[in-house]
Design a protein around this motif. Structure first.
Motif, short mmCIF file in Angstrom:
data_model
loop_
_atom_site.label_atom_id
_atom_site.label_comp_id
_atom_site.label_asym_id
_atom_site.label_seq_id
_atom_site.Cartn_x
_atom_site.Cartn_y
_atom_site.Cartn_z
N GLY A 1 0.82 -1.21 0.00
CA GLY A 1 0.00 0.00 0.00
C GLY A 1 0.85 1.25 0.00
N PHE A 2 1.95 1.21 0.75
CA PHE A 2 2.86 2.36 0.78
C PHE A 2 3.44 2.63 -0.60
N LEU A 3 3.87 1.57 -1.31
CA LEU A 3 4.50 1.74 -2.61
C LEU A 3 3.49 2.12 -3.70
N LEU A 4 2.40 1.34 -3.80
CA LEU A 4 1.44 1.56 -4.88
C LEU A 4 0.62 2.83 -4.69
N LEU A 5 0.09 3.01 -3.49
CA LEU A 5 -0.89 4.06 -3.28
C LEU A 5 -0.31 5.32 -2.65
N ALA A 6 0.47 5.17 -1.57
CA ALA A 6 1.04 6.36 -0.93
C ALA A 6 2.07 7.02 -1.84
N CYS A 7 3.03 6.22 -2.36
CA CYS A 7 4.05 6.77 -3.25
C CYS A 7 3.54 6.91 -4.68
N GLY A 8 2.86 5.89 -5.20
CA GLY A 8 2.40 5.92 -6.58
C GLY A 8 1.30 6.94 -6.81
N ASN A 9 0.15 6.73 -6.19
CA ASN A 9 -0.95 7.67 -6.38
C ASN A 9 -0.67 9.01 -5.73
N GLY A 10 -0.04 8.97 -4.54
CA GLY A 10 0.30 10.23 -3.88
C GLY A 10 1.26 11.06 -4.72
N GLY A 11 2.22 10.39 -5.39
CA GLY A 11 3.15 11.10 -6.25
C GLY A 11 2.45 11.76 -7.42
N VAL A 12 1.49 11.06 -8.03
CA VAL A 12 0.73 11.64 -9.15
C VAL A 12 -0.07 12.85 -8.67
N THR A 13 -0.69 12.74 -7.49
CA THR A 13 -1.48 13.84 -6.95
C THR A 13 -0.61 15.07 -6.70
N MET B 1 10.02 19.41 -10.66
CA MET B 1 9.60 18.61 -9.52
C MET B 1 8.45 17.69 -9.89
N GLY B 2 7.49 18.21 -10.67
CA GLY B 2 6.38 17.38 -11.12
C GLY B 2 6.85 16.24 -12.00
N ALA B 3 7.84 16.51 -12.88
CA ALA B 3 8.39 15.47 -13.73
C ALA B 3 9.02 14.36 -12.91
N ALA B 4 9.80 14.75 -11.89
CA ALA B 4 10.44 13.75 -11.03
C ALA B 4 9.39 12.95 -10.27
N LEU B 5 8.32 13.60 -9.85
CA LEU B 5 7.29 12.92 -9.06
C LEU B 5 6.54 11.87 -9.88
N VAL B 6 6.18 12.19 -11.14
CA VAL B 6 5.42 11.21 -11.92
C VAL B 6 6.28 10.01 -12.29
N ILE B 7 7.56 10.23 -12.56
CA ILE B 7 8.44 9.09 -12.86
C ILE B 7 8.64 8.26 -11.59
N PHE B 8 8.82 8.93 -10.46
CA PHE B 8 8.94 8.23 -9.18
C PHE B 8 7.67 7.42 -8.89
N ALA B 9 6.51 8.00 -9.16
CA ALA B 9 5.24 7.31 -8.93
C ALA B 9 5.14 6.05 -9.78
N ALA B 10 5.52 6.15 -11.06
CA ALA B 10 5.47 4.98 -11.95
C ALA B 10 6.43 3.90 -11.47
N THR C 1 7.62 3.33 -8.34
CA THR C 1 7.20 2.69 -7.09
C THR C 1 5.98 1.79 -7.31
N TRP C 2 5.08 2.20 -8.20
CA TRP C 2 3.92 1.35 -8.52
C TRP C 2 4.41 0.04 -9.14
N ALA C 3 5.36 0.13 -10.06
CA ALA C 3 5.87 -1.07 -10.71
C ALA C 3 6.59 -1.98 -9.72
N PHE C 4 7.45 -1.40 -8.87
CA PHE C 4 8.17 -2.20 -7.90
C PHE C 4 7.20 -2.89 -6.94
N GLY C 5 6.20 -2.16 -6.46
CA GLY C 5 5.22 -2.76 -5.56
C GLY C 5 4.42 -3.86 -6.22
#
Length: 296
Positions: free
Chosen positions: A77-89, A152-161, A163-167
């Motif tokens: 949940g931390f990887l997919l939703l907190a980091c993944g979705n939270g990063g997109v938000t 910063m937004g560019a880094a966040l969306v790549i980070f989100a993708a 973390t979602w993949a790793f999770g």
């Protein structure tokens, strides 16, 4: 016969949820952050959705998850939703267009193949070609004015993708609760983490989100979280991986169309070229999986 009819309808409904509903959540997030602080909105979303789904599953007789299952669900949940979705938000709050955010997240299959190497997976030549093509697409995406205006937004969306993949890959090797209970636990933990992040970062509600803010929240809770996320988990278990992850090259088109029509967003030539390249890369990666089912 009735059961045979329900099964295809369930598959059709699950794919519709992934293709259309998940594609529309990028615009919903874009609208929601106009009245909600970003981390708070994501935290409230997953806390409510997780609570509803958890209570429903317990009512249906699902067993209480063990401590080991809670820990596993918490990490995913931390990887997919907190980091993944939270990063997109956070990225959309930083100015990244909803369609561009969806396009960046379309790179999830590329990261999935790369992270799979950690667990001994071997990629085919076609899959490696898809990875290289996808990296070209990500480079093109970063040449676009939208991401250049928000590093910063560019880094966040790549980070989100990533973390979602790793999770997603790691979840296959962890003892998670059975069925939708896993989604419920993941959302509850992610909601708590996001709300804690909201508090630590100093986010505060200065005024009521209003009717539109609550309607967006309700849509994200019911359709974006409970329906779509549960559909994704269902498809992961019932169809080939290529089919379950095919939303990655449908969501960007849906998100771009909705963003242009309802949010006045503009997609430049670099983003358009990146969409064509990334979608082609995802198709390349999926071809070996469509040809034959990998042995379990």
């Amino acid at each position: 016969m009735p059961a045979a009819r329900r099964f295809p309808l369930l598959l059709i409904g699950a794919f519709f949820a992934l293709y259309v509903i998940w594609g529309s959540t990028y615009l919903a997030i874009r609208i929601g952050i106009e009245t909600w602080p970003p981390l708070m909105m994501a935290g409230v979303r997953f806390t409510i959705a997780g609570s509803i789904l958890f209570a429903f599953m317990r009512f249906r007789g699902a067993p209480m998850p063990t401590w080991k299952q809670w820990k596993s669900a918490g990490m995913i949940g931390f990887l997919l939703l907190a980091c993944g979705n939270g990063g997109v938000t956070l990225a959309e709050h930083a100015g990244v267009a909803s369609g561009v955010a969806a396009l960046a997240v379309a790179s999830v299959p590329l990261f999935t193949l790369l992270f799979g190497l950690f667990w001994g997976h071997r990629n085919t030549g076609l899959e490696w070609a898809g990875i290289l093509l996808g990296l070209v697409g990500i480079s093109l995406l970063n040449l676009g004015s939208n991401l250049q205006a928000s590093p910063m937004g560019a880094a966040l969306v790549i980070f989100a993708a990533a973390t979602w993949a790793f999770g997603s890959v790691w979840s296959r090797y962890l003892p998670l609760p059975a069925g939708p209970m896993a989604s419920a636990c993941e959302m509850l933990v992610a909601g708590a983490v996001l709300l804690l992040g909201s508090f630590i970062s100093g986010e505060r509600m200065t005024q009521s989100p209003g009717l539109s803010g609550w309607l967006v929240m309700a849509y994200l809770v019911v359709f974006g979280s409970i329906v779509a996320f549960s559909s994704y988990m269902y498809l992961l278990k019932n169809v080939r991986p290529a089919a379950a992850t095919s939303y990655c090259y449908v969501n960007p088109a849906v998100a771009v169309l909705l963003g242009v029509l309802f949010a006045g967003e503009h997609i430049g030539w670099a983003e358009g070229a990146a969409m064509a390249v990334i979608i082609s890369a995802v198709v390349l990666i999926g071809l070996p999986q469509w040809r034959k089912q990998k042995p379990v």
